[in-house]
Enzyme design. Structure first.
Site, PDB file in Angstrom:
ATOM      1  N   CYS A   1       1.203  -1.170   0.400  1.00 32.20           N
ATOM      2  CA  CYS A   1       0.044  -0.002   0.092  1.00 32.20           C
ATOM      3  C   CYS A   1       0.795   1.142   0.310  1.00 32.20           C
ATOM      4  CB  CYS A   1      -0.525   0.246   1.413  1.00 32.20           C
ATOM      5  SG  CYS A   1      -1.809   1.336   1.038  1.00 32.20           S
TER       6      CYS A   1
ATOM      7  N   SER B   1       0.733   4.070   1.505  1.00 31.10           N
ATOM      8  CA  SER B   1       1.008   4.379   3.066  1.00 31.10           C
ATOM      9  C   SER B   1       2.097   4.155   3.656  1.00 31.10           C
ATOM     10  CB  SER B   1      -0.323   4.281   4.232  1.00 31.10           C
ATOM     11  OG  SER B   1      -1.302   4.055   3.552  1.00 31.10           O
TER      12      SER B   1
ATOM     13  N   HIS C   1       4.751   7.006   2.094  1.00 32.62           N
ATOM     14  CA  HIS C   1       4.818   7.695   2.772  1.00 32.62           C
ATOM     15  C   HIS C   1       5.279   8.377   4.254  1.00 32.62           C
ATOM     16  CE1 HIS C   1       1.818   9.545   0.043  1.00 32.62           C
ATOM     17  NE2 HIS C   1       0.925   8.723   0.388  1.00 32.62           N
TER      18      HIS C   1
ATOM     19  N   HIS D   1       0.948  -3.602   6.149  1.00 31.23           N
ATOM     20  CA  HIS D   1       0.066  -3.182   7.015  1.00 31.23           C
ATOM     21  C   HIS D   1      -1.778  -3.592   6.507  1.00 31.23           C
ATOM     22  CE1 HIS D   1      -0.675   0.240   4.416  1.00 31.23           C
ATOM     23  NE2 HIS D   1      -1.678   0.220   4.703  1.00 31.23           N
TER      24      HIS D   1
ATOM     25  N   CYS E   1      -6.130  -3.772   3.579  1.00 34.83           N
ATOM     26  CA  CYS E   1      -5.893  -1.811   3.913  1.00 34.83           C
ATOM     27  C   CYS E   1      -7.032  -1.632   2.693  1.00 34.83           C
ATOM     28  CB  CYS E   1      -4.947  -2.067   3.963  1.00 34.83           C
ATOM     29  SG  CYS E   1      -4.940   0.250   3.193  1.00 34.83           S
TER      30      CYS E   1
HETATM   31  N1  LIG Z   1      -7.816   7.129   4.091  1.00 31.96           N
HETATM   32  C1  LIG Z   1      -7.049   5.536   4.202  1.00 31.96           C
HETATM   33  O1  LIG Z   1      -7.684   5.454   5.675  1.00 31.96           O
HETATM   34  C2  LIG Z   1      -5.892   5.370   3.600  1.00 31.96           C
HETATM   35  C3  LIG Z   1      -5.789   4.086   3.579  1.00 31.96           C
HETATM   36  C4  LIG Z   1      -5.352   3.202   2.629  1.00 31.96           C
HETATM   37  C5  LIG Z   1      -4.240   4.162   1.953  1.00 31.96           C
HETATM   38  N2  LIG Z   1      -4.318   5.648   2.128  1.00 31.96           N
HETATM   39  C6  LIG Z   1      -3.760   6.497   1.272  1.00 31.96           C
HETATM   40  O2  LIG Z   1      -4.076   6.116  -0.289  1.00 31.96           O
HETATM   41  C7  LIG Z   1      -3.929   6.719  -0.776  1.00 31.96           C
HETATM   42  C8  LIG Z   1      -3.937   6.120  -2.318  1.00 31.96           C
HETATM   43  O3  LIG Z   1      -2.882   4.592  -1.862  1.00 31.96           O
HETATM   44  P1  LIG Z   1      -2.795   3.770  -2.586  1.00 31.96           P
HETATM   45  O4  LIG Z   1      -1.890   2.533  -2.707  1.00 31.96           O
HETATM   46  O5  LIG Z   1      -3.841   3.364  -4.198  1.00 31.96           O
HETATM   47  O6  LIG Z   1      -1.576   4.446  -3.627  1.00 31.96           O
HETATM   48  P2  LIG Z   1      -0.767   4.157  -5.342  1.00 31.96           P
HETATM   49  O7  LIG Z   1       0.648   4.693  -5.844  1.00 31.96           O
HETATM   50  O8  LIG Z   1      -1.120   2.741  -6.142  1.00 31.96           O
HETATM   51  O9  LIG Z   1      -2.025   4.593  -6.227  1.00 31.96           O
HETATM   52  C9  LIG Z   1      -2.121   6.611  -6.703  1.00 31.96           C
HETATM   53  C10 LIG Z   1      -2.523   6.468  -7.892  1.00 31.96           C
HETATM   54  O10 LIG Z   1      -2.746   8.114  -7.749  1.00 31.96           O
HETATM   55  C11 LIG Z   1      -2.105   8.715  -9.377  1.00 31.96           C
HETATM   56  N3  LIG Z   1      -1.519   9.740  -9.982  1.00 31.96           N
HETATM   57  C12 LIG Z   1      -0.578   9.785  -8.756  1.00 31.96           C
HETATM   58  N4  LIG Z   1      -0.476  11.443  -9.423  1.00 31.96           N
HETATM   59  C13 LIG Z   1      -2.004  11.481  -9.918  1.00 31.96           C
HETATM   60  C14 LIG Z   1      -1.802  12.814 -10.396  1.00 31.96           C
HETATM   61  N5  LIG Z   1      -1.303  14.036 -10.036  1.00 31.96           N
HETATM   62  N6  LIG Z   1      -3.378  12.762 -10.871  1.00 31.96           N
HETATM   63  C15 LIG Z   1      -3.885  11.510 -11.435  1.00 31.96           C
HETATM   64  N7  LIG Z   1      -3.758  10.705 -10.719  1.00 31.96           N
HETATM   65  C16 LIG Z   1      -2.378  11.180 -10.023  1.00 31.96           C
HETATM   66  C17 LIG Z   1      -1.256   7.108 -10.018  1.00 31.96           C
HETATM   67  O11 LIG Z   1      -1.212   7.120 -11.365  1.00 31.96           O
HETATM   68  C18 LIG Z   1      -1.681   5.732  -9.446  1.00 31.96           C
HETATM   69  O12 LIG Z   1      -2.465   5.041  -9.990  1.00 31.96           O
HETATM   70  C19 LIG Z   1      -2.290   7.318  -0.454  1.00 31.96           C
HETATM   71  O13 LIG Z   1      -2.264   8.596  -0.862  1.00 31.96           O
HETATM   72  C20 LIG Z   1      -2.640   6.321   0.853  1.00 31.96           C
HETATM   73  O14 LIG Z   1      -1.088   6.772   1.909  1.00 31.96           O
HETATM   74  C21 LIG Z   1      -5.236   6.244   2.600  1.00 31.96           C
HETATM   75 ZN   LIG Z   2      -2.920   0.657   3.890  1.00 36.10          ZN
END
Ligand SMILES: NC(=O)c1ccc[n+]([C@@H]2O[C@H](COP(=O)([O-])OP(=O)(O)OC[C@H]3O[C@@H](n4cnc5c(N)ncnc54)[C@H](O)[C@@H]3O)[C@@H](O)[C@H]2O)c1
Ligand SMILES: [Zn+2]
Ligand SMILES: [Zn+2]
Length: 363
Positions: free
Chosen positions: A38, A40, A43, A60, A164
């Site tokens: 993931c 996260s 970060h 996680h 997650c």
């Molecule tokens: N709120 C929560 O409880 C929670 C839980 C898990 C993950 N997250 C967060 O969610 C986010 C996404 O996680 P993920 O594992 O899917 O990440 P990931 O890297 O797999 O996906 C991110 C996507 O965003 C796209 N992207 C990047 N910059 C962009 C832009 N400017 N415009 C459009 N698209 C763009 C990428 O091409 C990619 O497909 C992260 O910040 C993660 O930390 C939050």
């Molecule tokens: Zn996560």
């Protein structure tokens, strides 16, 4: 046991041999079978969330099999299949008792006391567990309220994604936003989280689901997951204008699943009068967003956060598994790469390059 350890920030992960204690009364020892990568973790590894003590075992998003349980554990027994979740709930605080256990912050009740021996250690050095889980390891020692028992016909590699990404994205759509049948949705960022939000919107019955990403590979997978329309925001001048034009004035629900100020503001601007935007992505810690004040009251727009998909994970995760096994939730299509623990840094390099949907470690 072997584990992927973060020793400095910023830094890559190092595969090391570390020791794991025996379960305390309320703890469960798992043999980890799978762990998803993931964003996260990244970060914390790159320091945009510089809040983690090192050394720590990262990870996680895991599934595994119970190996041993502490003397007070009745919920699971050795041999049970489980998914872990970072929304460890105490069961007796105000959040837990009012149906919002994902907001439980009573960490003291579900962690070892400060003066107790650590769960993980390397010689004399205690080793932390990211999110109190530490899933990038052959074994996990966790509080019993950090896991849910699952049906044994559920493949554990797919189950790990539910730990997650799937719960976060599906829950953002179904539980946080409560997307209604017939509505219009935009999801910005089609990684593991965004693809799951798209699936949640499809399962909830949205008529139109617009995926926004900067790579066509992700947008192709988004269509497989249920997106009816796509916008490559690297190829259009203005992604907000594109969505406004496609929808004649904006979407009912907009989700940000990346973690950038600019795209959170785009989600806000794409939501129509009376609409809701949901922030899922983890913007750099402390970063602020700017939205126009009059839109909030004159247009009755709502901005919401979604923490782990507003889950009650012992209820939600078994439901998501049923949805996978009856064909509605697509998880096979979300796993783009399967790797060994030793390949974890390459897995995260792929994520940084925006390649693949979800990478899963097979232990
Ligand atoms: N709120 C929560 O409880 C929670 C839980 C898990 C993950 N997250 C967060 O969610 C986010 C996404 O996680 P993920 O594992 O899917 O990440 P990931 O890297 O797999 O996906 C991110 C996507 O965003 C796209 N992207 C990047 N910059 C962009 C832009 N400017 N415009 C459009 N698209 C763009 C990428 O091409 C990619 O497909 C992260 O910040 C993660 O930390 C939050
Ligand atoms: Zn996560
Ligand atoms: Zn609680």
């Amino acid at each position: 046991m072997k584990a992927a350890v973060l020793n400095q920030i910023p830094g890559d992960l190092e595969i090391e041999d570390i020791s794991v204690d025996k379960p305390a009364a309320n703890e469960v020892l798992l043999q980890t079978t799978n762990a998803g990568l993931c964003h996260s973790d990244l970060h914390f590894m790159d320091g945009s969330w510089n809040l983690l003590p090192v050394p720590s075992v990262m990870g996680h998003e895991s599934a595994g099999i119970v190996q041993a349980v502490g003397s007070d554990v009745q919920y699971v027994k050795p041999g049970d299949h489980v998914i872990t979740c970072l929304s460890v709930f105490c069961g007796h605080c105000e959040f837990c008792l009012t149906g919002r256990p994902n907001l439980c912050n009573n960490n003291a009740a579900t962690s070892r006391p400060d003066d107790a021996s650590p769960r993980l250690f390397r010689g004399d050095t205690p080793v932390g567990q990211f999110a109190r889980l530490g899933g990038f390891a052959e074994e996990m020692l966790v509080h019993q309220n950090a896991l849910v028992k699952i049906r044994e016909d559920m493949p554990l590699d797919k189950a790990s994604l539910i730990g997650c990404g799937v719960t976060t994205g599906m829950g953002a759509a179904i539980k946080t936003a409560k997307v209604e049948p017939g509505t219009t949705v935009a999801v910005i960022g089609a990684g593991g989280i965004g693809l799951s939000a798209i699936q949640g919107a499809r399962i909830a019955g949205a008529n139109r689901i617009i995926a926004v990403d900067i790579t066509n590979e992700k947008l192709d997978t988004a269509r497989v997951c249920g997106a009816t329309d796509t916008v490559n925001s690297a190829e259009v001048d203005d992604a907000v204008a594109a969505v406004m034009e496609m929808t004649g004035g904006g979407v009912d629900y907009a989700f940000e699943a990346i973690g950038r100020k600019e795209t959170v503001e785009q989600a806000w601007s794409m939501s129509r009068t009376g609409g809701t935007s949901v922030v899922i992505g983890m913007m750099p810690f402390g970063q602020k967003i700017e939205i126009t004040g009059y839109e909030i009251f004159m247009q009755e727009k709502t901005l919401k956060g979604s923490m782990m998909g507003s889950n009650a994970f012992r209820v939600d995760m078994p439901r998501y598994i049923d949805m996978y096994l009856d064909g509605r939730l697509k998880l096979d299509e979300m796993i783009s790469h399967t790797i060994a623990l030793e390949e974890i840094n390459e897995g995260y390099e792929m994520m940084k390059r925006g390649e693949g949907a979800r990478t899963v470690i097979n232990f």
